[in-house]
Write a protein that holds these residues in place. Structure first.
Motif, PDB file in Angstrom:
ATOM      1  N   GLU A   9      -7.999   8.679   3.631  1.00  0.00           N
ATOM      2  CA  GLU A   9      -7.449   9.857   2.946  1.00  0.00           C
ATOM      3  C   GLU A   9      -5.891   9.822   3.638  1.00  0.00           C
ATOM      4  OE1 GLU A   9      -8.357  11.790   0.961  1.00  0.00           O
ATOM      5  OE2 GLU A   9     -10.452  11.499   1.143  1.00  0.00           O
ATOM      6  N   GLN A  10      -5.155   8.501   3.402  1.00  0.00           N
ATOM      7  CA  GLN A  10      -3.763   8.370   3.761  1.00  0.00           C
ATOM      8  C   GLN A  10      -2.846   8.289   2.532  1.00  0.00           C
ATOM      9  OE1 GLN A  10      -2.833   8.500   7.155  1.00  0.00           O
ATOM     10  NE2 GLN A  10      -4.950   9.200   6.914  1.00  0.00           N
ATOM     11  N   HIS A  11      -3.479   8.124   1.435  1.00  0.00           N
ATOM     12  CA  HIS A  11      -2.503   8.241   0.065  1.00  0.00           C
ATOM     13  C   HIS A  11      -3.186   9.197  -0.869  1.00  0.00           C
ATOM     14  CE1 HIS A  11      -0.707   6.251  -3.438  1.00  0.00           C
ATOM     15  NE2 HIS A  11       0.121   5.763  -2.794  1.00  0.00           N
ATOM     16  N   PRO A  12      -2.213   9.942  -1.586  1.00  0.00           N
ATOM     17  CA  PRO A  12      -2.654  10.855  -2.507  1.00  0.00           C
ATOM     18  C   PRO A  12      -3.647  10.189  -3.680  1.00  0.00           C
ATOM     19  CG  PRO A  12      -0.296  10.305  -2.775  1.00  0.00           C
ATOM     20  CD  PRO A  12      -0.772   9.719  -1.658  1.00  0.00           C
ATOM     21  N   PHE A  14      -5.355   7.149  -3.465  1.00  0.00           N
ATOM     22  CA  PHE A  14      -6.511   6.401  -3.206  1.00  0.00           C
ATOM     23  C   PHE A  14      -6.767   6.836  -1.739  1.00  0.00           C
ATOM     24  CE2 PHE A  14      -3.463   3.715  -5.730  1.00  0.00           C
ATOM     25  CZ  PHE A  14      -4.296   3.225  -6.411  1.00  0.00           C
ATOM     26  N   PRO A  15      -8.103   7.563  -1.933  1.00  0.00           N
ATOM     27  CA  PRO A  15      -8.605   8.015  -0.539  1.00  0.00           C
ATOM     28  C   PRO A  15      -9.052   7.002   0.353  1.00  0.00           C
ATOM     29  CG  PRO A  15     -10.165   8.530  -2.656  1.00  0.00           C
ATOM     30  CD  PRO A  15      -8.770   7.867  -3.021  1.00  0.00           C
ATOM     31  N   LEU A  16      -9.294   5.457  -0.171  1.00  0.00           N
ATOM     32  CA  LEU A  16      -9.662   4.568   0.826  1.00  0.00           C
ATOM     33  C   LEU A  16      -8.862   3.408   0.467  1.00  0.00           C
ATOM     34  CD1 LEU A  16     -11.462   3.419   2.968  1.00  0.00           C
ATOM     35  CD2 LEU A  16     -13.313   2.962   1.271  1.00  0.00           C
ATOM     36  N   ILE A  17      -8.405   2.794   1.525  1.00  0.00           N
ATOM     37  CA  ILE A  17      -7.794   1.577   1.175  1.00  0.00           C
ATOM     38  C   ILE A  17      -7.939   0.492   2.430  1.00  0.00           C
ATOM     39  CG2 ILE A  17      -5.332   0.422   1.426  1.00  0.00           C
ATOM     40  CD1 ILE A  17      -4.000   2.946   0.777  1.00  0.00           C
ATOM     41  N   VAL A  18      -8.406  -0.668   2.261  1.00  0.00           N
ATOM     42  CA  VAL A  18      -9.045  -1.609   2.997  1.00  0.00           C
ATOM     43  C   VAL A  18      -8.235  -2.827   2.718  1.00  0.00           C
ATOM     44  CG1 VAL A  18     -10.844  -2.890   3.769  1.00  0.00           C
ATOM     45  CG2 VAL A  18     -11.369  -0.537   3.093  1.00  0.00           C
ATOM     46  N   ALA A  19      -7.791  -3.379   3.450  1.00  0.00           N
ATOM     47  CA  ALA A  19      -6.946  -4.542   3.911  1.00  0.00           C
ATOM     48  C   ALA A  19      -7.468  -5.505   4.715  1.00  0.00           C
ATOM     49  CB  ALA A  19      -5.433  -4.622   3.901  1.00  0.00           C
ATOM     50  N   ALA A  20      -8.145  -6.703   4.250  1.00  0.00           N
ATOM     51  CA  ALA A  20      -8.787  -7.479   5.340  1.00  0.00           C
ATOM     52  C   ALA A  20      -8.563  -9.037   5.036  1.00  0.00           C
ATOM     53  CB  ALA A  20     -10.162  -7.422   5.053  1.00  0.00           C
ATOM     54  N   ASN A 138     -10.069  10.958   8.823  1.00  0.00           N
ATOM     55  CA  ASN A 138      -8.876  10.702   8.269  1.00  0.00           C
ATOM     56  C   ASN A 138      -7.986   9.894   9.083  1.00  0.00           C
ATOM     57  OD1 ASN A 138      -9.886  12.271   6.308  1.00  0.00           O
ATOM     58  ND2 ASN A 138      -8.448  13.659   6.290  1.00  0.00           N
ATOM     59  N   GLY A 139      -7.444   9.074   8.674  1.00  0.00           N
ATOM     60  CA  GLY A 139      -6.533   8.076   9.653  1.00  0.00           C
ATOM     61  C   GLY A 139      -6.384   6.756   9.307  1.00  0.00           C
ATOM     62  N   VAL A 140      -5.708   5.960   9.979  1.00  0.00           N
ATOM     63  CA  VAL A 140      -5.544   4.649   9.845  1.00  0.00           C
ATOM     64  C   VAL A 140      -5.992   3.753  11.059  1.00  0.00           C
ATOM     65  CG1 VAL A 140      -3.765   2.661   9.509  1.00  0.00           C
ATOM     66  CG2 VAL A 140      -3.387   4.960   8.523  1.00  0.00           C
ATOM     67  N   TYR A 141      -6.919   2.679  10.743  1.00  0.00           N
ATOM     68  CA  TYR A 141      -7.637   2.038  11.662  1.00  0.00           C
ATOM     69  C   TYR A 141      -7.294   0.403  11.613  1.00  0.00           C
ATOM     70  CZ  TYR A 141     -10.302   6.378  11.748  1.00  0.00           C
ATOM     71  OH  TYR A 141     -10.527   7.833  11.820  1.00  0.00           O
ATOM     72  N   GLY A 142      -7.407  -0.132  12.609  1.00  0.00           N
ATOM     73  CA  GLY A 142      -7.460  -1.600  12.548  1.00  0.00           C
ATOM     74  C   GLY A 142      -8.513  -1.950  13.615  1.00  0.00           C
ATOM     75  N   TYR A 165       3.707   2.553   5.057  1.00  0.00           N
ATOM     76  CA  TYR A 165       3.815   2.171   3.781  1.00  0.00           C
ATOM     77  C   TYR A 165       2.944   3.404   2.720  1.00  0.00           C
ATOM     78  CZ  TYR A 165       3.140   0.137  -0.857  1.00  0.00           C
ATOM     79  OH  TYR A 165       3.452  -0.070  -2.318  1.00  0.00           O
ATOM     80  N   CYS A 166       1.886   3.677   3.248  1.00  0.00           N
ATOM     81  CA  CYS A 166       1.073   5.218   2.494  1.00  0.00           C
ATOM     82  C   CYS A 166       2.062   6.301   2.909  1.00  0.00           C
ATOM     83  CB  CYS A 166      -0.179   5.309   3.345  1.00  0.00           C
ATOM     84  SG  CYS A 166      -1.491   4.136   3.043  1.00  0.00           S
ATOM     85  N   GLN A 167       2.820   6.463   3.814  1.00  0.00           N
ATOM     86  CA  GLN A 167       3.583   7.773   3.851  1.00  0.00           C
ATOM     87  C   GLN A 167       4.859   7.509   2.885  1.00  0.00           C
ATOM     88  OE1 GLN A 167       4.541   7.807   8.034  1.00  0.00           O
ATOM     89  NE2 GLN A 167       2.164   8.202   8.464  1.00  0.00           N
ATOM     90  N   GLN A 168       5.428   6.389   2.696  1.00  0.00           N
ATOM     91  CA  GLN A 168       6.900   6.167   1.997  1.00  0.00           C
ATOM     92  C   GLN A 168       6.770   6.164   0.435  1.00  0.00           C
ATOM     93  OE1 GLN A 168       8.510   3.052   4.267  1.00  0.00           O
ATOM     94  NE2 GLN A 168       9.159   4.324   5.828  1.00  0.00           N
ATOM     95  N   THR A 169       5.373   5.656  -0.127  1.00  0.00           N
ATOM     96  CA  THR A 169       5.259   5.480  -1.360  1.00  0.00           C
ATOM     97  C   THR A 169       4.245   6.416  -2.023  1.00  0.00           C
ATOM     98  OG1 THR A 169       4.991   3.638  -2.930  1.00  0.00           O
ATOM     99  CG2 THR A 169       3.439   3.583  -1.034  1.00  0.00           C
TER     100      THR A 169
END
Length: 257
Positions: A9-12, A14-20, A138-142, A165-169
């Protein structure tokens, strides 16, 4: 799978983003991601040596991804392959609670791992060394080769970049996410974690994207869940020289029936 960055819930849009990134020995045989013939609703790569996977998603909206815990003094040669955990969850009809109980009851059979699993809008991380579970609100995790959000330099860097990136775009560009996954910056020795491996290996493993002739980042994957319950998946595979050798892209709407 050795490192994941997760935005809930960091982007309006895309409620889920996973980069792996999946880090592995280059000699280990691997099949790129695709829908499995025996499990046609499961999209995942395949470890051809042990038969399991490191990350996958199902058309029913289930996700699972694995990271090993780096603990060289506690490795067992007779442990069950951790890669079976991903497919076990995705391909069988477990509820999240039932699978968590199963993980806890079998924790000692495996070497150390973290398993990200659950529904795409209700994920959690299980750690078998601690027999603990952490729900992802809700948040950003590593997540890498220790606990969730451990203060490792590469985890701090990736989380910061994803949050920024989620906050700026407003229009998300997946190339920015792949740029994040391709970051090969190595921190100074004094801030490296001490995990029990020689300092040469700590340095080698210290970047988000790992490059070496024998062991390194084999693939980078971006998964997006949009507001319309549509899943975007792209996996890029690399050789021992960090050159792109393959790309798999899938787009599908979740099956809610």
């Amino acid at each position: 799978m050795c490192i994941l960055f997760i935005g809930v819930e960091q982007h309006p849009d895309f409620p889920l983003i996973v980069a792996a990134n999946r880090d592995e020995f280059h000699a280990r045989p691997t099949q790129p991601s695709g829908f499995w013939q025996q499990h046609p609703k499961v999209l995942a790569g395949k470890d051809m040596q042990a038969g399991g996977s490191w990350m996958g998603v199902s058309k029913q909206g289930k996700l699972a991804a694995l990271t090993n815990i780096r603990a060289p003094g506690q490795e067992r040669s007779d442990a069950v392959s951790r890669g079976e955990l991903v497919m076990d969850f995705l391909a069988k009809d477990y509820s999240d609670d039932d699978y968590l109980k199963r993980l806890s009851s079998k924790a000692s059979e495996y070497n150390g791992y973290n398993l990200l699993f659950g529904q795409l809008d209700d994920l959690q991380v299980y750690n078998n060394f601690e027999d603990s579970v952490y729900p992802l609100t809700n948040g950003v995790y590593g997540l890498s080769n220790a606990n969730l959000n451990s203060p490792w330099p590469k985890l701090d860097l990736g989380r910061s970049e994803l949050a920024k990136y989620c906050q700026q775009t407003s229009d998300l560009n997946i190339e920015h996410l792949f740029d994040l996954l391709g970051n090969n910056t190595k921190p100074e020795d004094e801030v490296l974690p001490q995990t029990g491996v020689p300092i040469e290996w700590e340095r080698r493993l210290s970047s988000i994207f790992i490059e070496s002739p024998d062991y390194g980042t084999r693939s980078s994957t971006v998964l997006l869940l949009d507001s319309y319950r549509q899943v975007f998946w792209q996996e890029r595979s690399f050789d021992a020289h960090a050159k792109l050798i393959d790309q798999q892209t899938y787009l599908f709407k979740l099956d809610t029936q």
